[in-house]
Design a protein around this motif. Structure first.
Motif, PDB file in Angstrom:
ATOM      1  N   PRO A  68       0.792  -1.233   0.000  1.00  0.00           N
ATOM      2  CA  PRO A  68       0.000   0.000   0.000  1.00  0.00           C
ATOM      3  C   PRO A  68       0.823   1.282   0.000  1.00  0.00           C
ATOM      4  O   PRO A  68       0.262   2.364  -0.096  1.00  0.00           O
ATOM      5  CB  PRO A  68      -0.809  -0.123   1.291  1.00  0.00           C
ATOM      6  N   PHE A 264      -4.713   1.996  -2.143  1.00  0.00           N
ATOM      7  CA  PHE A 264      -5.247   0.706  -2.553  1.00  0.00           C
ATOM      8  C   PHE A 264      -6.123   0.887  -3.790  1.00  0.00           C
ATOM      9  O   PHE A 264      -6.541   1.999  -4.118  1.00  0.00           O
ATOM     10  CB  PHE A 264      -6.037   0.044  -1.423  1.00  0.00           C
ATOM     11  N   ILE A 289      -2.605  -3.912  -1.277  1.00  0.00           N
ATOM     12  CA  ILE A 289      -2.967  -2.967  -2.329  1.00  0.00           C
ATOM     13  C   ILE A 289      -4.323  -3.306  -2.939  1.00  0.00           C
ATOM     14  O   ILE A 289      -4.983  -2.459  -3.530  1.00  0.00           O
ATOM     15  CB  ILE A 289      -1.866  -2.919  -3.417  1.00  0.00           C
TER      16      ILE A 289
END
Length: 393
Positions: A68, A264, A289
């Motif tokens: 992320p 994300f 993510i």
């Protein structure tokens, strides 16, 4: 259990490097990282390239698991492939203190209700101490966000903010900064990470008014994490306010809490149930993510994405796990249309209800877990049978 059925190597590494944390699986971070690195380096099927990746070659199947905090050229490349605006939330980590700096006249070891080993250290508040701590925390100064987070409002964040814009702070509920939790009310922390239930202060013989737990950060138990104290307070404020916790008056902080922005995908819009992009099917994604939130969840996502890519290479499409399994429920969360999509971690609430629902919550959860494991085993068996059939043709 579902990860074990998939033969997770990361789970084996975690078991080998775990530290005492009651029923939770916590690891010595350095030992775990070293073990994973060793496993990767010694695997004959893996070639390691230690260099920055700035583009994605979609001429053949590729798996992106960059996490992320992906930034720079690669983030722009992902944006090009997914289109539109990427989503984000603000995440934070908790401080770590040294064991030798704690006041063991106040701190005591115990697990709630005396269950299992006494893996946690406890810092008990009386009412007066808690009210003074709450007042200090509520008025403490927060750190400004980093350059890449500019535009986010920190002075008076809306703890229930939702949305995609950087001008509204969106926090992940599972890692909410303690100061934002405190802003919701004086007793919010007492019903959250500072709940005192199941504990007795040996100094008084009574349940504390509130209680902070410390979890070992390494196997040697020389470092402790302040559980639930993710924060974005300035470092000096962390030292001042958190030293008001009973037993931490002279604590030595080896790491202060920090806050950062996690990016994300808008997974319901861009991902299929096989964890590849709808418009670029050779590009698979795995980990946080995608919106799988949590360490175990991200590792499970990697297993599912890898199996999907392997199936693609063998001319098959891997169906997602059944929705009554935890992995299947998380995939369903990622791929169900949701205008206010947010990351999700494993929890019993995302599983479908039982036909014959036990009234007792513990029995209900056990029944849901048993159903999930049986269903997942059936799914694994079906996929392995399909692989064997494909290999014989």
């Amino acid at each position: 259990a579902e990860m074990k059925l998939l033969g997770s190597h990361l789970l084996k590494a975690a078991e080998a490097t775990r530290v005492a944390a009651g029923g939770a699986l916590a690891v010595d971070r350095d030992a775990f990282s070293a073990e994973v690195t060793r496993m990767v380096e010694e695997c004959p099927g893996i070639t390691i390239h230690r260099e920055e990746a700035t583009s994605i070659d979609e001429s053949e199947p590729v798996l992106v698991a960059t996490g992320p905090l992906t930034e720079g050229a690669l983030a722009e490349e992902i944006g090009r492939l997914t289109g539109g605006e990427r989503l984000h939330f603000y995440d934070a980590v908790a401080p770590i203190v040294t064991a030798e700096s704690l006041d063991y006249e106040k701190v005591f070891a115990a697990s709630r209700y005396g269950r299992g080993e006494a893996d946690y250290l406890n810092c008990p508040f009386n009412k007066e101490e808690y009210e003074a701590f709450y007042a200090a925390l509520a008025s403490a100064e927060r750190a400004p966000l980093h350059d890449f987070d500019e535009g986010a409002e920190q002075a008076a964040p809306d703890p229930d903010a939702r949305g995609k814009k950087a001008d509204a702070v969106t926090v992940y509920e599972g890692c909410m900064p303690i100061e934002i939790m405190a802003a919701r009310g004086a007793d919010t922390m007492r019903y959250g990470p500072l709940r005192p239930v199941g504990l007795t202060d040996p100094r008084t013989g009574h349940r504390p008014w509130a209680n902070v737990q410390l979890r070992a950060e390494n196997k040697e138990r020389t470092l402790y994490n302040i559980v639930g104290f993710q924060t974005n307070l300035k470092w000096g404020e962390q030292k001042r306010v958190f030293s008001m916790i009973p037993g931490l008056e002279h604590a030595e902080f080896v790491r202060y809490g920090v806050m950062h922005r996690n990016t994300f995908l808008d997974s319901p819009r861009v991902l299929t149930a096989q964890l590849c992009l709808k418009e670029h099917p050779n590009v698979f994604f795995a980990g946080q993510i995608t919106g799988f939130e949590g360490y175990m969840e991200s590792a499970a996502c990697g297993l599912l994405a890898a199996r999907s890519l392997y199936a693609r290479l063998n001319g098959r499409a891997l169906p997602p796990p059944p929705a009554d399994t935890m992995c299947g429920a998380l995939v369903r969360h990622l791929t169900t249309e949701n205008k206010n999509f947010q990351p999700m971690g494993a929890n019993m609430g995302i599983l479908p209800p039982l036909e014959n629902r036990p009234r007792d919550k513990r029995q209900r959860y056990l029944a849901q877990a048993a159903r999930a494991v049986a269903s997942f085993q059936g799914w694994v068996d079906e996929q392995e049978a399909g692989e064997n059939l494909a290999g014989s043709l």
